[in-house]
Design a protein around this motif. Sequence first.
Motif, PDB file in Angstrom:
ATOM      1  N   LYS A  18      -4.153  -9.300 -30.712  1.00 13.03           N
ATOM      2  CA  LYS A  18      -3.213  -8.632 -30.823  1.00 13.03           C
ATOM      3  C   LYS A  18      -2.445  -8.043 -29.692  1.00 13.03           C
ATOM      4  N   PHE A  19      -1.556  -8.023 -29.662  1.00 12.77           N
ATOM      5  CA  PHE A  19      -0.672  -8.192 -28.318  1.00 12.77           C
ATOM      6  C   PHE A  19      -0.963  -7.445 -27.618  1.00 12.77           C
ATOM      7  N   THR A  20      -1.099  -6.501 -27.631  1.00  7.06           N
ATOM      8  CA  THR A  20      -0.255  -5.183 -26.808  1.00  7.06           C
ATOM      9  C   THR A  20      -1.134  -4.372 -26.720  1.00  7.06           C
ATOM     10  N   GLY A  21      -2.765  -5.120 -28.157  1.00 12.97           N
ATOM     11  CA  GLY A  21      -3.939  -4.085 -27.707  1.00 12.97           C
ATOM     12  C   GLY A  21      -5.124  -5.021 -27.186  1.00 12.97           C
ATOM     13  N   SER A  22      -5.003  -6.669 -26.434  1.00 13.43           N
ATOM     14  CA  SER A  22      -5.611  -7.394 -25.565  1.00 13.43           C
ATOM     15  C   SER A  22      -5.093  -6.990 -23.962  1.00 13.43           C
ATOM     16  N   HIS A  23      -6.304  -6.466 -23.114  1.00 16.48           N
ATOM     17  CA  HIS A  23      -5.404  -6.740 -21.635  1.00 16.48           C
ATOM     18  C   HIS A  23      -6.815  -6.989 -21.403  1.00 16.48           C
ATOM     19  N   PHE A  24      -6.515  -7.802 -19.305  1.00 19.33           N
ATOM     20  CA  PHE A  24      -7.017  -8.272 -18.697  1.00 19.33           C
ATOM     21  C   PHE A  24      -6.855  -6.794 -17.599  1.00 19.33           C
ATOM     22  N   TYR A  25      -7.724  -7.029 -16.334  1.00 18.36           N
ATOM     23  CA  TYR A  25      -8.419  -6.151 -15.735  1.00 18.36           C
ATOM     24  C   TYR A  25      -8.906  -7.124 -14.367  1.00 18.36           C
ATOM     25  N   GLU A  26      -8.317  -6.878 -13.165  1.00 26.33           N
ATOM     26  CA  GLU A  26      -8.931  -7.792 -11.711  1.00 26.33           C
ATOM     27  C   GLU A  26      -8.877  -6.476 -10.577  1.00 26.33           C
ATOM     28  N   TRP A  27      -9.633  -6.194 -10.286  1.00 28.26           N
ATOM     29  CA  TRP A  27     -10.163  -5.614  -8.769  1.00 28.26           C
ATOM     30  C   TRP A  27     -11.236  -6.953  -7.691  1.00 28.26           C
ATOM     31  N   GLY A  28     -10.464  -6.848  -6.350  1.00 26.69           N
ATOM     32  CA  GLY A  28     -11.538  -7.305  -5.741  1.00 26.69           C
ATOM     33  C   GLY A  28     -10.494  -7.015  -4.290  1.00 26.69           C
TER      34      GLY A  28
ATOM     35  N   LEU B 294       6.538 -16.705   7.876  1.00 30.54           N
ATOM     36  CA  LEU B 294       6.686 -16.760   6.573  1.00 30.54           C
ATOM     37  C   LEU B 294       5.510 -17.533   5.684  1.00 30.54           C
ATOM     38  N   LEU B 295       4.754 -18.264   6.302  1.00 35.16           N
ATOM     39  CA  LEU B 295       3.363 -18.842   5.337  1.00 35.16           C
ATOM     40  C   LEU B 295       2.414 -18.665   5.379  1.00 35.16           C
ATOM     41  N   HIS B 296       1.010 -18.233   4.633  1.00 35.66           N
ATOM     42  CA  HIS B 296       0.238 -17.464   4.604  1.00 35.66           C
ATOM     43  C   HIS B 296      -0.383 -17.772   3.593  1.00 35.66           C
ATOM     44  N   ALA B 297      -2.207 -18.005   4.330  1.00 38.22           N
ATOM     45  CA  ALA B 297      -2.938 -17.926   2.871  1.00 38.22           C
ATOM     46  C   ALA B 297      -3.753 -16.737   2.678  1.00 38.22           C
ATOM     47  N   LYS B 298      -3.921 -16.690   1.295  1.00 37.93           N
ATOM     48  CA  LYS B 298      -4.688 -15.635   0.628  1.00 37.93           C
ATOM     49  C   LYS B 298      -5.740 -15.717  -0.285  1.00 37.93           C
ATOM     50  N   TYR B 299      -7.118 -15.261   0.083  1.00 38.80           N
ATOM     51  CA  TYR B 299      -8.264 -16.038  -0.470  1.00 38.80           C
ATOM     52  C   TYR B 299      -9.047 -14.398  -0.420  1.00 38.80           C
ATOM     53  N   GLY B 300     -10.194 -14.776  -0.951  1.00 36.80           N
ATOM     54  CA  GLY B 300     -10.937 -13.800  -1.666  1.00 36.80           C
ATOM     55  C   GLY B 300     -11.759 -13.447  -2.230  1.00 36.80           C
ATOM     56  N   LEU B 301     -12.184 -12.700  -3.206  1.00 37.40           N
ATOM     57  CA  LEU B 301     -13.388 -12.354  -4.311  1.00 37.40           C
ATOM     58  C   LEU B 301     -12.849 -10.876  -5.312  1.00 37.40           C
ATOM     59  N   SER B 302     -13.101 -11.665  -6.184  1.00 31.82           N
ATOM     60  CA  SER B 302     -12.461 -10.844  -7.498  1.00 31.82           C
ATOM     61  C   SER B 302     -13.200 -11.236  -8.780  1.00 31.82           C
ATOM     62  N   VAL B 303     -13.280  -9.625  -8.823  1.00 29.73           N
ATOM     63  CA  VAL B 303     -14.283  -9.704 -10.700  1.00 29.73           C
ATOM     64  C   VAL B 303     -12.493  -9.669 -11.559  1.00 29.73           C
ATOM     65  N   MET B 304     -12.905 -10.564 -12.832  1.00 35.02           N
ATOM     66  CA  MET B 304     -12.099 -10.598 -14.145  1.00 35.02           C
ATOM     67  C   MET B 304     -12.644 -10.233 -15.082  1.00 35.02           C
ATOM     68  N   TYR B 305     -11.511  -8.804 -15.977  1.00 37.26           N
ATOM     69  CA  TYR B 305     -11.637  -9.185 -16.851  1.00 37.26           C
ATOM     70  C   TYR B 305     -10.512  -9.414 -17.891  1.00 37.26           C
TER      71      TYR B 305
ATOM     72  N   VAL C 244     -16.526 -11.462 -17.918  1.00 39.82           N
ATOM     73  CA  VAL C 244     -16.365 -10.768 -16.942  1.00 39.82           C
ATOM     74  C   VAL C 244     -17.184 -12.321 -15.929  1.00 39.82           C
ATOM     75  N   TYR C 245     -16.065 -12.713 -15.526  1.00 44.48           N
ATOM     76  CA  TYR C 245     -16.327 -13.612 -14.376  1.00 44.48           C
ATOM     77  C   TYR C 245     -16.087 -13.049 -13.052  1.00 44.48           C
ATOM     78  N   LEU C 246     -16.842 -13.779 -12.025  1.00 46.76           N
ATOM     79  CA  LEU C 246     -17.219 -13.286 -11.007  1.00 46.76           C
ATOM     80  C   LEU C 246     -15.612 -15.088 -10.616  1.00 46.76           C
TER      81      LEU C 246
END
Length: 349
Positions: free
Chosen positions: A166-176, A189-200, A235-237
């Motif tokens: 399902k196109f509209t019924g399949s979702h993802f979430y991420e927080w971190g 102008l240039l920045h390095a962006k890095y961290g730790l997240s949990v993906m659903y 679920v991914y770390l």
Amino acid sequence: MKNFTIYLVILIFSFVSKALGQETFESRAKQIANKIEKITKSEKETLKAEIETVNVQLSEGKITKDEADKRKKELAEARAVIIEEKVTLAQNELNDLVQQKVDGKIKEQDSTKNHTWVIHWNDKDWSHKSDKDSIQREKRTTSQFVFALGLNNIIADGELQDSKYKFTGSHFYEWGISYNSRLLNNNNLLHAKYGLSVMYNNIRPTDNRSFVVNGEQTGLETNAINLKESRFRNVYLVAPVHLEFDFSKQDQSDGKSYFRTHKGFRVGFGGYAGINVKSKQILKYEDNDYKATEKTKGDFNTNNFIYGLSTYIGYKETSLYLKYDLNPLFQDNVIKENNISLGVRFDLN
């Protein structure tokens, strides 16, 4: 009596200013972000200590490398579950907060201006003034709470599988938590962006189907019973890393220039890598007029690791977010299916 009145006025202004600040979206979101950041940092430090203990056992020959790798994965999964449980309440608070902002129930705050109350008095009266030109210099490395959500689907043989999922019924979430470091001394102008997240990553099969494992193959099969819902969640770390181009303008104060971030257009290019900490299939149906929910946890032959490419483009804290898994969802399936996600991302300072 006059001194008491002056003290009371100052106290009232302090209380009102603090109360107004707490009602803004930025201040309340930052409180939630700080709460989640403390949880994540604490559990991450605990996990680091546990993994170090495993490394010591490996170096002393008490366990084999395979046993060490298995133990590290188990520890990471356990910590991810703990983080998920502790952050659930805070995540619900954030969802409610975003909805309140959408509904216009929260006041906006102009984050480029700091207000300073100055009290003047004489024998007859008192007054105040607001200093709108006070600018605080931003640190070279800042931290943000990241929250993203949107649509999720599968690409196989270069085509989107919207007929299978399902196109509209399949979702993802991420927080971190992410950190943003300016790379150049005299240029913003240039920045390095890095961290730790949990993906659903959630996908919902169509046509009353669900996943069934047959040996090393995992495929969709039609169910004999009518399903009210069929959902497959992974679920991914992960550790995301991006090169960010920030076009925020410099601020001027007292003839000096100050670099600021997340105040203009931003573009990021990069990727992510991590581990799969949980795979679960959820089936809902009615059996003899009874509502039933069946939850099955297992590996489903999914890949234990994940890596992919991601990019975002946006203005201030809000961005359009795209990510694509380079490795397939299932390890040995004949047809390689790769996850793709498109949504909205919030980087809250």
